[in-house]
Design a protein around this motif. Sequence first.
Motif, PDB file in Angstrom:
ATOM      1  N   ALA A   1       0.975  -1.030  -0.059  1.00  0.00           N
ATOM      2  CA  ALA A   1       0.246   0.241  -0.104  1.00  0.00           C
ATOM      3  C   ALA A   1       0.889   1.339   0.012  1.00  0.00           C
ATOM      4  O   ALA A   1       0.904   2.490  -1.124  1.00  0.00           O
ATOM      5  N   LEU A   2       2.190   0.805   0.949  1.00  0.00           N
ATOM      6  CA  LEU A   2       2.728   2.631   0.913  1.00  0.00           C
ATOM      7  C   LEU A   2       3.116   2.658  -0.562  1.00  0.00           C
ATOM      8  O   LEU A   2       3.702   3.978  -0.911  1.00  0.00           O
ATOM      9  N   VAL A   3       3.793   1.442  -1.007  1.00  0.00           N
ATOM     10  CA  VAL A   3       4.224   1.673  -2.527  1.00  0.00           C
ATOM     11  C   VAL A   3       3.657   2.127  -3.765  1.00  0.00           C
ATOM     12  O   VAL A   3       4.676   3.315  -4.306  1.00  0.00           O
ATOM     13  N   LEU A   4       2.495   1.782  -3.438  1.00  0.00           N
ATOM     14  CA  LEU A   4       1.058   2.340  -4.210  1.00  0.00           C
ATOM     15  C   LEU A   4       1.174   3.453  -4.024  1.00  0.00           C
ATOM     16  O   LEU A   4       0.518   4.298  -5.171  1.00  0.00           O
ATOM     17  N   ASP A   5       1.084   4.289  -3.335  1.00  0.00           N
ATOM     18  CA  ASP A   5       0.766   5.732  -2.799  1.00  0.00           C
ATOM     19  C   ASP A   5       2.067   6.040  -2.594  1.00  0.00           C
ATOM     20  O   ASP A   5       1.385   7.998  -4.014  1.00  0.00           O
ATOM     21  N   ALA A   6       2.985   5.859  -3.568  1.00  0.00           N
ATOM     22  CA  ALA A   6       4.020   6.047  -3.623  1.00  0.00           C
ATOM     23  C   ALA A   6       4.554   6.661  -5.182  1.00  0.00           C
ATOM     24  O   ALA A   6       4.577   8.101  -6.277  1.00  0.00           O
ATOM     25  N   LEU A   7       3.510   5.742  -5.646  1.00  0.00           N
ATOM     26  CA  LEU A   7       3.402   5.735  -7.616  1.00  0.00           C
ATOM     27  C   LEU A   7       2.535   6.348  -8.253  1.00  0.00           C
ATOM     28  O   LEU A   7       3.053   7.826  -8.714  1.00  0.00           O
ATOM     29  N   ASP A   8       1.180   6.687  -6.749  1.00  0.00           N
ATOM     30  CA  ASP A   8       0.473   8.244  -7.222  1.00  0.00           C
ATOM     31  C   ASP A   8       1.288   8.950  -6.739  1.00  0.00           C
ATOM     32  O   ASP A   8       1.029  10.303  -7.917  1.00  0.00           O
ATOM     33  N   LEU A   9       1.932   9.217  -5.585  1.00  0.00           N
ATOM     34  CA  LEU A   9       2.335  11.131  -5.448  1.00  0.00           C
ATOM     35  C   LEU A   9       3.622  11.485  -6.659  1.00  0.00           C
ATOM     36  O   LEU A   9       4.229  12.352  -6.844  1.00  0.00           O
ATOM     37  N   VAL A  10       4.525   9.833  -7.055  1.00  0.00           N
ATOM     38  CA  VAL A  10       5.489  10.541  -7.742  1.00  0.00           C
ATOM     39  C   VAL A  10       5.136  10.784  -9.978  1.00  0.00           C
ATOM     40  O   VAL A  10       5.558  11.752 -10.127  1.00  0.00           O
ATOM     41  N   TYR A  11       4.124   9.926  -9.588  1.00  0.00           N
ATOM     42  CA  TYR A  11       3.274  10.511 -10.780  1.00  0.00           C
ATOM     43  C   TYR A  11       2.780  12.102 -10.667  1.00  0.00           C
ATOM     44  O   TYR A  11       3.152  13.280 -11.531  1.00  0.00           O
ATOM     45  N   GLU A  12       1.946  13.023  -9.234  1.00  0.00           N
ATOM     46  CA  GLU A  12       1.622  14.130  -9.619  1.00  0.00           C
ATOM     47  C   GLU A  12       2.697  14.925  -9.200  1.00  0.00           C
ATOM     48  O   GLU A  12       3.091  16.220  -9.813  1.00  0.00           O
ATOM     49  N   GLU A  13       3.972  15.090  -8.981  1.00  0.00           N
ATOM     50  CA  GLU A  13       4.759  15.905  -8.838  1.00  0.00           C
ATOM     51  C   GLU A  13       6.195  15.547 -10.189  1.00  0.00           C
ATOM     52  O   GLU A  13       6.660  16.854 -10.764  1.00  0.00           O
ATOM     53  N   GLY A  14       6.186  14.780 -10.930  1.00  0.00           N
ATOM     54  CA  GLY A  14       7.273  14.354 -11.739  1.00  0.00           C
ATOM     55  C   GLY A  14       6.668  14.275 -12.712  1.00  0.00           C
ATOM     56  O   GLY A  14       7.752  13.862 -14.458  1.00  0.00           O
ATOM     57  N   GLY A  15       5.707  14.064 -12.807  1.00  0.00           N
ATOM     58  CA  GLY A  15       4.637  13.079 -14.225  1.00  0.00           C
ATOM     59  C   GLY A  15       5.731  11.426 -14.967  1.00  0.00           C
ATOM     60  O   GLY A  15       6.284  11.481 -14.447  1.00  0.00           O
ATOM     61  N   ALA A  16       5.000  11.133 -16.012  1.00  0.00           N
ATOM     62  CA  ALA A  16       5.373  10.560 -16.783  1.00  0.00           C
ATOM     63  C   ALA A  16       6.698   9.685 -17.025  1.00  0.00           C
ATOM     64  O   ALA A  16       7.087   9.202 -16.148  1.00  0.00           O
ATOM     65  N   GLY A  17       7.532  11.227 -17.491  1.00  0.00           N
ATOM     66  CA  GLY A  17       9.300  10.995 -17.038  1.00  0.00           C
ATOM     67  C   GLY A  17       9.646  10.175 -15.602  1.00  0.00           C
ATOM     68  O   GLY A  17      10.816   9.623 -15.676  1.00  0.00           O
ATOM     69  N   SER A  18       8.671  10.243 -14.583  1.00  0.00           N
ATOM     70  CA  SER A  18       8.849   9.914 -13.094  1.00  0.00           C
ATOM     71  C   SER A  18       9.137   8.898 -12.848  1.00  0.00           C
ATOM     72  O   SER A  18       9.359   8.518 -11.717  1.00  0.00           O
ATOM     73  N   LEU A  19       8.245   7.925 -13.612  1.00  0.00           N
ATOM     74  CA  LEU A  19       7.907   6.917 -12.880  1.00  0.00           C
ATOM     75  C   LEU A  19       8.819   5.464 -12.926  1.00  0.00           C
ATOM     76  O   LEU A  19       8.652   4.529 -13.718  1.00  0.00           O
ATOM     77  N   THR A  20       9.703   5.561 -12.384  1.00  0.00           N
ATOM     78  CA  THR A  20      11.165   4.389 -12.701  1.00  0.00           C
ATOM     79  C   THR A  20      11.036   3.812 -11.139  1.00  0.00           C
ATOM     80  O   THR A  20      10.456   4.668  -9.561  1.00  0.00           O
ATOM     81  N   MET A  21      11.409   2.510 -10.931  1.00  0.00           N
ATOM     82  CA  MET A  21      11.237   2.089  -9.696  1.00  0.00           C
ATOM     83  C   MET A  21      12.450   2.620  -9.022  1.00  0.00           C
ATOM     84  O   MET A  21      12.097   2.658  -7.658  1.00  0.00           O
ATOM     85  N   ALA A  22      13.060   3.454  -9.100  1.00  0.00           N
ATOM     86  CA  ALA A  22      14.039   4.175  -8.089  1.00  0.00           C
ATOM     87  C   ALA A  22      13.972   4.723  -7.949  1.00  0.00           C
ATOM     88  O   ALA A  22      13.048   5.627  -6.537  1.00  0.00           O
ATOM     89  N   GLU A  23      13.076   5.751  -8.275  1.00  0.00           N
ATOM     90  CA  GLU A  23      12.023   7.025  -7.955  1.00  0.00           C
ATOM     91  C   GLU A  23      10.855   6.554  -7.066  1.00  0.00           C
ATOM     92  O   GLU A  23      10.756   7.097  -5.819  1.00  0.00           O
TER      93      GLU A  23
END
Length: 212
Positions: A25-47
């Motif tokens: 659940a923590l990771v999936l919430d982080a995925l939403d936040l990563v996209y909100e903050e950085g857009g599609a280009g930030s959707l990496t496992m590292a980020e």
Amino acid sequence: MVTEVCGKMRRRGRPAALGQAARRALVLDALDLVYEEGGAGSLTMAEVARRAGMSKRTLYEIFEDRGALFTAYFDKVGCQFIRDLPAEAEGLPLAERLTLILEPREECPTALPLEIFRCIIAEAPARPEMAREFMRKLRQRAMGIVRAELDRAILRGEIRPADTALVSSILLDMIHQNLVVQLMDPGTQQCLDERCRRFRTALDIALDGLRG
């Protein structure tokens, strides 16, 4: 060392480790936040790992690759696209059952689902097995729910006998706007009213054919 809190003794130390479900659940919430903050280009496992406050190694222990992560995300938001039929609704006519599980009910809160598809397609030439498994799992749940209602309808005499796997696939394709069109021109993505109108039209066409 031991401290007293509200009359109870508590041992100091590292906080209890999160369970597997909580970490997912923590990771999936982080995925939403990563996209909100950085857009599609930030959707990496590292980020995603960074935003979730864990190492990449820990993230890969939870999700073996981006395909598994993206599949889990769609499991989380799947009710926006298809829902399980409530047990108390099993006696309703087929049209009403399909409406309950398929009719659009809300606007998509984010463009992340579309961007995930874009990422999977971009990686498909290099990692076809990941793309294939992603689509299989994504389609499997939706097909299973729709096919169960069509099989039920045949047993009840609501519709004529048919290849329910094929009909389910066709019905889902009719209900949802063509993904390629959305990917090529995101501005063509339909609003809720347009999606509902498309759903009702597709359902009418399908049921007219199945009853014929």
